[in-house]
Design an enzyme around this catalytic site. Structure first.
Site, PDB file in Angstrom:
ATOM      1  N   LYS A 115      25.226  60.741  15.745  1.00 17.74           N
ATOM      2  CA  LYS A 115      25.331  61.601  16.929  1.00 17.74           C
ATOM      3  C   LYS A 115      25.261  63.071  16.561  1.00 17.74           C
ATOM      4  O   LYS A 115      24.746  63.882  17.326  1.00 17.74           O
ATOM      5  CB  LYS A 115      26.613  61.285  17.722  1.00 17.74           C
ATOM      6  N   LYS A 197      17.258  47.915  19.393  1.00 17.34           N
ATOM      7  CA  LYS A 197      18.130  47.389  20.449  1.00 17.34           C
ATOM      8  C   LYS A 197      17.834  48.077  21.780  1.00 17.34           C
ATOM      9  O   LYS A 197      17.483  49.253  21.799  1.00 17.34           O
ATOM     10  CB  LYS A 197      19.595  47.666  20.088  1.00 17.34           C
ATOM     11  N   LYS A 200      20.889  52.643  26.132  1.00 15.96           N
ATOM     12  CA  LYS A 200      21.085  53.434  27.349  1.00 15.96           C
ATOM     13  C   LYS A 200      20.343  54.756  27.290  1.00 15.96           C
ATOM     14  O   LYS A 200      20.067  55.358  28.308  1.00 15.96           O
ATOM     15  CB  LYS A 200      22.576  53.727  27.540  1.00 15.96           C
TER      16      LYS A 200
END
Ligand code: TRP
Length: 332
Positions: A115, A197, A200
């Site tokens: 992040k 994957k 979002k």
């Protein structure tokens, strides 16, 4: 709440509508846990602001995520459904635990590194201590089991280290939590890149199916799913796109891979993709209509949130006051 049942806890972030992977990997499984465990399921609003959020959008998403828990089949009478920020003990315990967590440990968290790399202009302290707050979420409710995805296992391991350290000093204060990994859980990959994957934050709008997508959108996204240049619906090495569609279809219909191969023998990908899209749309339809009903009933939603917060607080404040006593604070 019955004593002999084990405690189970998990939270989801309210950022963005849940996608198919969140539904199959988390929400749908949680519903099955309700009778066998004392369940605590929550919306991690405090965690979500470690990345900058638009306040108006965030407020809507917290309500939406909460309503979706109910729409997915979680019963607010059976499980404790709460919003993390409604219960002050999360932030309070988080502070205490941060004094029992080492800088070095947090520096090693891969999610922090990822992040930080993604948001280099906002590497805030909350992003760094994110896993401590998550440990507080878990430990406040003396959770025995924590259903989490692979990406959260390192955070859970950190929570376990904190328990060992804290209990080592002060005695049995926290229950040692364990990951709860359901093997039946389908791992849902991106429809546009089956090596990744479903996420979002994917910028490609065809990559993820949101649980509130309408039927036509769902079918269109599946029609555009990336597969391979062959024609055979089977789970062979190198056919990641088809395997992903097969496991989604299997999760939606309960059919085995063999059944699916038989069903689509001699048929093309087009027909298969349409069937997957329809099956997913059918699977999500009841939740979607229930969502509309729940979300429209603001006073019911608010009432559930209030009661959930009260129930959560009743449990968590016991843990917090025990902690305050143990570390030497003056309590009344
Ligand atoms: N970090 C988790 C995620 O992004 C969400 C979360 C917050 C959580 N607190 C938790 C999950 C406690 C399990 C237990 O998926």
């Amino acid at each position: 709440m019955e004593e002999q049942k084990k405690n189970m806890l998990s939270l989801i972030q309210p950022t963005n509508t849940p996608h198919l992977g969140n539904y199959l990997g988390a929400m749908r499984n949680w519903v099955k846990m309700q009778n066998d465990y004392n369940c605590f399921f929550g919306i991690a609003d405090l965690h979500s602001i470690t990345i900058r959020q638009d306040p108006v959008k965030l407020r809507g998403q917290i309500k939406e995520s909460y309503a979706l828990l109910i729409a997915a089949g979680l019963d607010p009478e059976k499980s404790v459904l709460f919003v993390q920020g409604h219960n002050p003990t999360h932030a309070e315990l988080s502070w205490v635990l941060s004094c029992y967590t080492q800088f070095g440990e947090l520096s090693r968290m891969t999610q922090f590194k990822d992040k930080s790399a993604k948001h280099p202009d906002n590497i805030n302290a909350g992003l760094f201590t994110y896993p401590v707050l998550m440990a507080a979420d878990i430990l406040l409710y003396q959770a025995d089991y924590v259903p989490v995805g692979q990406d959260q296992l390192q955070h859970l391991e950190l929570a376990r280290n904190i328990v060992q350290r804290f209990n080592g000093i002060y005695g049995d204060v926290f229950t040692m939590p364990e990951g709860y990994i359901t093997k039946s859980t389908a791992k849902v990959m991106s429809l546009q890149d089956p090596s990744k994957k479903m996420s979002k934050s994917d910028e490609n709008t065809n990559a993820s199916v949101w649980v509130l997508d309408d039927r036509d959108t769902i079918i269109r996204k599946f029609k555009r799913a990336v597969t391979d240049s062959e024609t055979e619906v089977c789970a062979r090495e190198g056919k990641d796109g088809i395997i992903n569609l097969m496991s989604i279809y299997s999760a939606a219909t309960d059919k085995s891979f063999e059944d699916i191969e038989r069903e689509f023998a001699g048929k093309g990908y087009g027909e298969f993709k349409l069937a997957v899209g329809e099956a997913v749309a059918d699977m999500l339809a009841p939740m979607q209509s229930e969502f509309k009903r729940v979300f429209a009933d603001k006073s019911y939603l608010e009432q559930c949130m209030k009661e959930g917060a009260e129930k959560a607080f009743k449990v968590s404040r016991k843990t917090l006051s025990k902690v305050y006593k143990k570390v030497g604070f003056v309590t009344f």
